[in-house]
Design a protein around this motif. Structure first.
Motif, PDB file in Angstrom:
ATOM      1  N   ALA A  14       0.834  -1.243   0.011  1.00 58.81           N
ATOM      2  CA  ALA A  14      -0.161   0.233   0.027  1.00 58.81           C
ATOM      3  C   ALA A  14       0.920   1.231   0.056  1.00 58.81           C
ATOM      4  O   ALA A  14       1.822   1.321   0.783  1.00 58.81           O
ATOM      5  N   ILE A  15       0.587   2.216  -0.949  1.00 56.39           N
ATOM      6  CA  ILE A  15       1.584   3.376  -1.034  1.00 56.39           C
ATOM      7  C   ILE A  15       0.558   4.387  -1.266  1.00 56.39           C
ATOM      8  O   ILE A  15      -0.809   4.406  -1.526  1.00 56.39           O
ATOM      9  N   ARG A  16       0.975   5.694  -0.919  1.00 56.25           N
ATOM     10  CA  ARG A  16       0.141   6.951  -0.876  1.00 56.25           C
ATOM     11  C   ARG A  16      -0.341   7.304  -2.387  1.00 56.25           C
ATOM     12  O   ARG A  16       0.550   7.094  -3.391  1.00 56.25           O
ATOM     13  N   SER A  17      -1.517   7.677  -2.528  1.00 54.51           N
ATOM     14  CA  SER A  17      -2.057   7.882  -3.709  1.00 54.51           C
ATOM     15  C   SER A  17      -2.287   9.217  -4.046  1.00 54.51           C
ATOM     16  O   SER A  17      -2.536  10.068  -3.166  1.00 54.51           O
ATOM     17  N   SER A  18      -2.141   9.691  -5.287  1.00 55.75           N
ATOM     18  CA  SER A  18      -2.915  10.867  -5.616  1.00 55.75           C
ATOM     19  C   SER A  18      -4.297  10.889  -6.054  1.00 55.75           C
ATOM     20  O   SER A  18      -4.785   9.759  -5.903  1.00 55.75           O
ATOM     21  N   GLY A  19      -4.939  12.016  -6.406  1.00 54.96           N
ATOM     22  CA  GLY A  19      -6.300  11.839  -6.998  1.00 54.96           C
ATOM     23  C   GLY A  19      -7.249  12.636  -5.988  1.00 54.96           C
ATOM     24  O   GLY A  19      -6.642  13.012  -5.022  1.00 54.96           O
ATOM     25  N   PRO A  20      -8.606  12.104  -5.676  1.00 48.21           N
ATOM     26  CA  PRO A  20      -9.543  12.455  -4.967  1.00 48.21           C
ATOM     27  C   PRO A  20      -9.172  12.254  -3.674  1.00 48.21           C
ATOM     28  O   PRO A  20      -8.793  10.958  -3.300  1.00 48.21           O
ATOM     29  N   GLY A  21      -9.603  12.839  -2.845  1.00 49.60           N
ATOM     30  CA  GLY A  21      -9.817  12.692  -1.250  1.00 49.60           C
ATOM     31  C   GLY A  21      -9.308  13.822  -0.033  1.00 49.60           C
ATOM     32  O   GLY A  21      -9.278  13.644   1.078  1.00 49.60           O
ATOM     33  N   GLY A  22      -8.723  14.848  -0.852  1.00 50.46           N
ATOM     34  CA  GLY A  22      -8.112  16.045  -0.098  1.00 50.46           C
ATOM     35  C   GLY A  22      -7.122  15.805   0.904  1.00 50.46           C
ATOM     36  O   GLY A  22      -6.134  15.011   0.594  1.00 50.46           O
ATOM     37  N   GLN A  23      -7.186  16.129   2.035  1.00 53.67           N
ATOM     38  CA  GLN A  23      -6.272  15.816   3.071  1.00 53.67           C
ATOM     39  C   GLN A  23      -6.213  14.306   3.379  1.00 53.67           C
ATOM     40  O   GLN A  23      -4.830  13.836   3.742  1.00 53.67           O
ATOM     41  N   HIS A  24      -7.034  13.807   3.029  1.00 50.59           N
ATOM     42  CA  HIS A  24      -7.258  12.058   3.434  1.00 50.59           C
ATOM     43  C   HIS A  24      -5.993  11.536   2.657  1.00 50.59           C
ATOM     44  O   HIS A  24      -5.154  10.644   3.149  1.00 50.59           O
ATOM     45  N   VAL A  25      -5.665  11.874   1.468  1.00 51.99           N
ATOM     46  CA  VAL A  25      -4.866  11.193   0.645  1.00 51.99           C
ATOM     47  C   VAL A  25      -3.414  11.687   1.263  1.00 51.99           C
ATOM     48  O   VAL A  25      -2.670  10.636   0.971  1.00 51.99           O
ATOM     49  N   ASN A  26      -3.235  12.608   1.901  1.00 48.41           N
ATOM     50  CA  ASN A  26      -1.871  12.885   2.405  1.00 48.41           C
ATOM     51  C   ASN A  26      -1.559  12.000   3.515  1.00 48.41           C
ATOM     52  O   ASN A  26      -0.339  11.904   3.994  1.00 48.41           O
ATOM     53  N   LYS A  27      -2.650  11.319   4.365  1.00 52.06           N
ATOM     54  CA  LYS A  27      -2.231  10.723   5.397  1.00 52.06           C
ATOM     55  C   LYS A  27      -2.468   9.154   5.325  1.00 52.06           C
ATOM     56  O   LYS A  27      -1.700   8.593   6.151  1.00 52.06           O
ATOM     57  N   THR A  28      -3.158   8.760   4.141  1.00 50.10           N
ATOM     58  CA  THR A  28      -3.319   7.537   4.142  1.00 50.10           C
ATOM     59  C   THR A  28      -2.830   6.666   2.933  1.00 50.10           C
ATOM     60  O   THR A  28      -2.513   7.381   1.850  1.00 50.10           O
ATOM     61  N   ALA A  29      -2.508   5.445   2.945  1.00 46.89           N
ATOM     62  CA  ALA A  29      -1.847   4.769   1.647  1.00 46.89           C
ATOM     63  C   ALA A  29      -3.118   3.905   1.200  1.00 46.89           C
ATOM     64  O   ALA A  29      -3.296   2.825   1.637  1.00 46.89           O
ATOM     65  N   SER A  30      -3.468   4.547   0.183  1.00 44.25           N
ATOM     66  CA  SER A  30      -4.899   3.650  -0.312  1.00 44.25           C
ATOM     67  C   SER A  30      -4.494   3.146  -1.743  1.00 44.25           C
ATOM     68  O   SER A  30      -5.248   2.296  -2.064  1.00 44.25           O
ATOM     69  N   LYS A  31      -3.537   3.471  -2.243  1.00 45.94           N
ATOM     70  CA  LYS A  31      -3.179   2.893  -3.433  1.00 45.94           C
ATOM     71  C   LYS A  31      -2.407   1.736  -3.172  1.00 45.94           C
ATOM     72  O   LYS A  31      -1.674   1.632  -2.407  1.00 45.94           O
ATOM     73  N   VAL A  32      -2.709   0.663  -4.159  1.00 43.98           N
ATOM     74  CA  VAL A  32      -2.419  -0.843  -3.808  1.00 43.98           C
ATOM     75  C   VAL A  32      -1.849  -1.311  -5.023  1.00 43.98           C
ATOM     76  O   VAL A  32      -1.937  -1.017  -5.985  1.00 43.98           O
ATOM     77  N   GLU A  33      -0.469  -1.667  -4.719  1.00 45.44           N
ATOM     78  CA  GLU A  33       0.655  -2.319  -5.743  1.00 45.44           C
ATOM     79  C   GLU A  33       0.461  -3.775  -5.578  1.00 45.44           C
ATOM     80  O   GLU A  33       0.836  -4.182  -4.397  1.00 45.44           O
ATOM     81  N   VAL A  34       0.226  -4.470  -6.729  1.00 41.58           N
ATOM     82  CA  VAL A  34       0.213  -6.058  -6.497  1.00 41.58           C
ATOM     83  C   VAL A  34       1.330  -6.405  -7.410  1.00 41.58           C
ATOM     84  O   VAL A  34       1.860  -5.927  -8.492  1.00 41.58           O
TER      85      VAL A  34
END
Length: 134
Positions: A14-34
Motif C-alpha cells: 500500500a502506497i500513498r495515492s494521488s487523486g480525490p480525497g483531499g487531506q485524506h490522501v496525504n495521510k493514508t496509503a490507499s493506492k495498492v500495488e500488487v
C-alpha cells in the motif's frame, strides 16, 4: 491457471495515492500495488508461463515479476479487489490461444459479380469521355 493457488502468491504493497480525497490522501496509503512472481508461481504450468512471458514481455520486469497498481478509489480494500480482478483478467486474456485462421477462397458467383460490376463501371467511365474526332 488455478486462481485458488494464485491469489495467496500475490504480494501487496500500500502506497500513498494521488487523486480525490483531499487531506485524506496525504495521510493514508490507499493506492495498492500488487506483485506477481511469474517465474516461481505454482498456479501456472510451464507452457502457460512461457505464453505469458512472450505476450506480456513489456509488463514483466527483468526478475520475472508482473506489477499492477490501482489508486482509483479512496478505499484501500476496494483498490485491492480492483487490482486483483485486473490481474486475473489480464492473465486469462493472455492465456487464450488464438484460433488459426483458415484460408478461404471466394465463390465463383462472387468472382463473377465482382467482374461484372467492374465491367459496368468501366463502361460508365468510357461513356463519360468526350467523343474522339479523327
Amino acid at each position: 491457471m488455478n486462481t485458488e493457488i494464485l491469489i495467496p502468491e500475490l504480494t501487496f504493497k500500500a502506497i500513498r495515492s494521488s487523486g480525490p480525497g483531499g487531506q485524506h490522501v496525504n495521510k493514508t496509503a490507499s493506492k495498492v500495488e500488487v506483485a506477481f512472481d511469474l517465474e516461481n508461481s505454482q498456479a501456472l504450468s510451464e507452457t502457460e508461463k512461457e505464453r505469458l512471458k512472450s505476450k506480456l514481455a513489456s509488463k514483466i520486469s527483468s526478475q520475472g515479476i508482473l506489477m499492477l497498481q490501482c489508486g482509483e478509489t479512496r478505499s484501500q480494500h476496494r483498490n485491492k479487489t480492483i487490482v486483483i480482478e485486473r490481474l486475473l483478467t489480464l492473465l486469462q486474456q493472455n492465456l487464450k490461444v488464438a484460433k488459426p485462421r483458415k484460408k478461404t477462397k471466394p465463390s465463383k458467383g462472387a468472382i463473377e459479380r465482382r467482374l461484372k460490376s467492374k465491367k459496368q463501371q468501366a463502361f460508365k467511365k468510357t461513356n463519360r469521355q468526350p467523343p474522339k474526332i479523327d
